[in-house]
Design an enzyme around this catalytic site. Structure first.
Site, PDB file in Angstrom:
ATOM      1  CD  GLN A  69      -4.635  -3.555  -9.497  1.00 26.07           C
ATOM      2  OE1 GLN A  69      -3.888  -3.998  -8.621  1.00 26.07           O
ATOM      3  NE2 GLN A  69      -5.379  -4.350 -10.256  1.00 26.07           N
ATOM      4  CB  SER A  83      -8.038  14.155 -49.138  1.00 31.26           C
ATOM      5  OG  SER A  83      -9.042  13.380 -49.739  1.00 31.26           O
ATOM      6  CG  ASN A 119      -1.975  -1.128   1.103  1.00 31.72           C
ATOM      7  OD1 ASN A 119      -2.085  -1.764   0.057  1.00 31.72           O
ATOM      8  ND2 ASN A 119      -2.700  -1.371   2.180  1.00 31.72           N
ATOM      9  CG  HIS A 141     -18.737  38.241 -30.466  1.00 27.06           C
ATOM     10  ND1 HIS A 141     -19.542  37.805 -29.440  1.00 27.06           N
ATOM     11  CD2 HIS A 141     -18.327  39.486 -30.121  1.00 27.06           C
ATOM     12  CE1 HIS A 141     -19.633  38.745 -28.521  1.00 27.06           C
ATOM     13  NE2 HIS A 141     -18.896  39.787 -28.905  1.00 27.06           N
ATOM     14  CE  LYS A 165      -0.741   1.509  -9.687  1.00 25.21           C
ATOM     15  NZ  LYS A 165      -2.097   1.331  -9.091  1.00 25.21           N
ATOM     16  CE1 TYR A 177      -4.310   0.293  -2.945  1.00 29.15           C
ATOM     17  CE2 TYR A 177      -5.363  -1.739  -2.216  1.00 29.15           C
ATOM     18  CZ  TYR A 177      -4.765  -0.988  -3.205  1.00 29.15           C
ATOM     19  OH  TYR A 177      -4.613  -1.516  -4.467  1.00 29.15           O
ATOM     20  CE  LYS A 232     -10.109  18.586 -47.510  1.00 27.98           C
ATOM     21  NZ  LYS A 232     -11.216  18.030 -46.733  1.00 27.98           N
ATOM     22  CD  GLU A 252      -8.626  17.907 -38.627  1.00 26.47           C
ATOM     23  OE1 GLU A 252      -9.812  17.707 -38.891  1.00 26.47           O
ATOM     24  OE2 GLU A 252      -7.699  17.598 -39.393  1.00 26.47           O
TER      25      GLU A 252
HETATM   26  N1  ARG Z   1      -1.473  -3.394  -7.497  1.00 26.65           N
HETATM   27  C1  ARG Z   1      -1.952  -2.712  -6.350  1.00 26.65           C
HETATM   28  C2  ARG Z   1      -2.397  -1.297  -6.731  1.00 26.65           C
HETATM   29  O1  ARG Z   1      -1.981  -0.824  -7.710  1.00 26.65           O
HETATM   30  C3  ARG Z   1      -0.891  -2.626  -5.307  1.00 26.65           C
HETATM   31  C4  ARG Z   1      -1.402  -2.468  -3.919  1.00 26.65           C
HETATM   32  C5  ARG Z   1      -2.053  -3.723  -3.475  1.00 26.65           C
HETATM   33  N2  ARG Z   1      -2.361  -3.703  -2.083  1.00 26.65           N
HETATM   34  C6  ARG Z   1      -3.152  -4.598  -1.554  1.00 26.65           C
HETATM   35  N3  ARG Z   1      -3.393  -4.479  -0.298  1.00 26.65           N
HETATM   36  N4  ARG Z   1      -3.741  -5.522  -2.265  1.00 26.65           N
HETATM   37  O2  ARG Z   1      -3.169  -0.678  -6.043  1.00 26.65           O
END
Ligand code: ARG
Length: 469
Positions: free
Chosen positions: A333, A288, A121, A167, A336, A328, A294, A301
């Protein structure tokens, strides 16, 4: 992936194809596994582990020999990851367990002692902070490059006249350099926001352990310092459950993306056949397949569209976080991927925009012609009446309106009208008025601080050249 469960597919493919008829263990792994994406944290994970191990050894929690073995093993793992030979495994769930298992293969029991006084964690919270911080540093350099490209364009065009819009209607003439510097100011603020964000997030979660701290005599200040953090986070529950650093980074990324998107939108408009304000070379356009004439501004874009992904990431992570109790939860998870995706999109957008700005050539003739159209110096005419004839601005506005109507009837620009005709509306007008009716005269007169006059723009260019070095 198809829904038919044909023979010959591997178990994993069958699991999806067979409408989740797989064994519970396989389903658990499928939903739990994160190594496919969190392997991007490998370098940060190794940095964190090295700092933690050194601290454990210094405080007599592990032996010096264990530390040596851990350092050697992690060094080898780093090399394996760099050269693509590291055996990533889904069974081992995430980057932390993948690296720990590999370390055990290499050095045996000492690998198990590395995890003393920490938990995944605080480990993942540390890795992710380091990763976001590294990317913020990268953005700082990228935004500086973009600002430099804008500054070069501004410097080359301090007195290139173009129409200024409100405008999206012709309003008053401005200079192209002034327009470039407007974006430079926005990106300067983005850079400063990222710096603020970096400063606020630069505290170490490491040593918070699972959620409550640890009975081992660890030194959190030492690991914080080793990892370049200003200090350890002061509350272990907060340390493992905070993701506002990622939310803040996504917020500043989103704001920066809106600036990229607005400039992209202008480039799309400016490169159209109707405007022809700027030209991009083949380097930043595509043809194009069916219409040979074009030249499409695809890069602009795509930057505009990627802004949607970046804002989506902010929304997505905000929603993941909003219902989570301390500390936690595995929901985290899911923090990310949105950040990885958004930051990659922003980085690509910044690079492409920097290239496009450098590539872009303003069409000076066309810009001047457009600035002369639509009576864009009408305000200057009114100002002349106020200054020279001491007319109240409201009356001057009325007289100017009458002159514009006459010009429209005669199908002439204001500076092309005969003095005689102007005098039929206001007999006190003299030929001095022509000195304010051209777009260049209009822009040059706007010398108030931050105004569009070439002299003012040149001053700002000078200031920025000094600031950007
Ligand atoms: N892969 C987990 C995450 O990204 C890591 C932490 C996991 N912790 C746990 N108590 N299962 O959050």
């Amino acid at each position: 992936m198809g829904s038919d469960n044909t023979a010959g597919k591997s178990t994993k493919q069958k699991m999806w194809g067979g409408r989740f008829s797989a064994a519970p263990g396989e389903l658990m792994q499928a939903i739990n596994v994160s190594i496919g994406f969190d392997q991007r944290l490998a370098a940060q994970d190794i940095r964190g582990s090295l700092a933690h191990a050194a601290m454990l050894a210094k405080n007599g929690i592990i032996s010096k020999q264990d530390l040596k073995d851990i350092q050697e093993g992690l060094g080898e793992i780093k090399a394996e990851i760099a050269d693509g030979t590291f055996p990533f495994s889904d069974e081992l769930e995430d980057i932390h367990l993948n690296i720990e298992a590999r370390l055990k293969d290499k050095i045996g029991d000492a690998a198990g002692r590395l995890h003393t006084g920490r938990s995944r964690n605080d480990q993942v919270a540390t890795d992710f902070r380091l990763w976001v911080r590294d990317y913020l540093d990268h953005f700082d350099a990228q935004i500086t490059d973009l600002m430099t490209a804008l500054l070069t364009k501004a410097s080359d065009h301090t007195d290139t006249i173009m129409p200024g819009f409100t405008h999206l209607q012709n309003a008053q003439p401005v200079t192209f350099g002034h327009h470039m510097l407007a974006y430079l100011e926005m990106f300067a603020r983005d850079r400063s926001r990222m710096k603020d964000c970096r400063g606020r997030m630069n505290e170490s979660p490491l040593g918070a352990a699972a959620l409550a701290g640890t009975p081992y005599p660890i030194d959190r200040k030492m690991t914080a310092k080793e990892l370049g953090f200003d200090r350890p986070m002061a509350n272990s529950l907060d340390a493992v459950s905070a993701r506002d650093f990622a939310l803040e980074a996504l917020s500043v990324a989103s704001i920066c993306a809106t600036h990229l998107s607005r400039l992209s939108e202008e480039i799309v408009i400016w490169t159209s056949a109707q405007f022809q304000f700027v030209k991009l070379t083949d380097a930043f356009t595509t043809g194009s397949s069916i219409m040979p004439q074009k030249r499409n501004p695809d890069a602009a874009e795509l930057i505009r569209a990627k802004t949607g992904r970046i804002m989506g990431a902010l929304t997505s992570l905000t929603i993941v976080m909003k219902g989570l109790p301390l500390a936690y939860s595995k929901d985290m998870q899911e923090d990310k991927e949105p950040v990885f995706d958004a930051f990659d999109a922003l980085s690509l957008g910044l690079a492409a925009m920097t290239g496009m700005v450098a590539d872009m050539e303003p069409n000076e003739e066309r810009l001047l012609e457009s600035a002369s159209a639509a009576y864009s110096t009408a305000t200057d005419l009114a100002d002349w009446l106020v200054r020279k004839l001491n007319m109240p601005f409201r009356d001057a506005h009325h007289v100017t309106g009458t002159i514009v109507a006459l010009a429209e009837k005669q199908n002439k620009t204001l500076d092309a009208m005969a003095l005689y005709d102007l005098q039929t509306v206001e007999p006190r007008i003299t030929d001095d008025i022509y000195s304010v009716l051209t777009p260049l005269a209009s822009a040059s007169s706007r010398t108030s601080y931050g105004g569009t006059a070439p002299s003012e723009v040149a001053k700002q260019v000078k200031r920025w050249k000094k600031a950007l070095g």
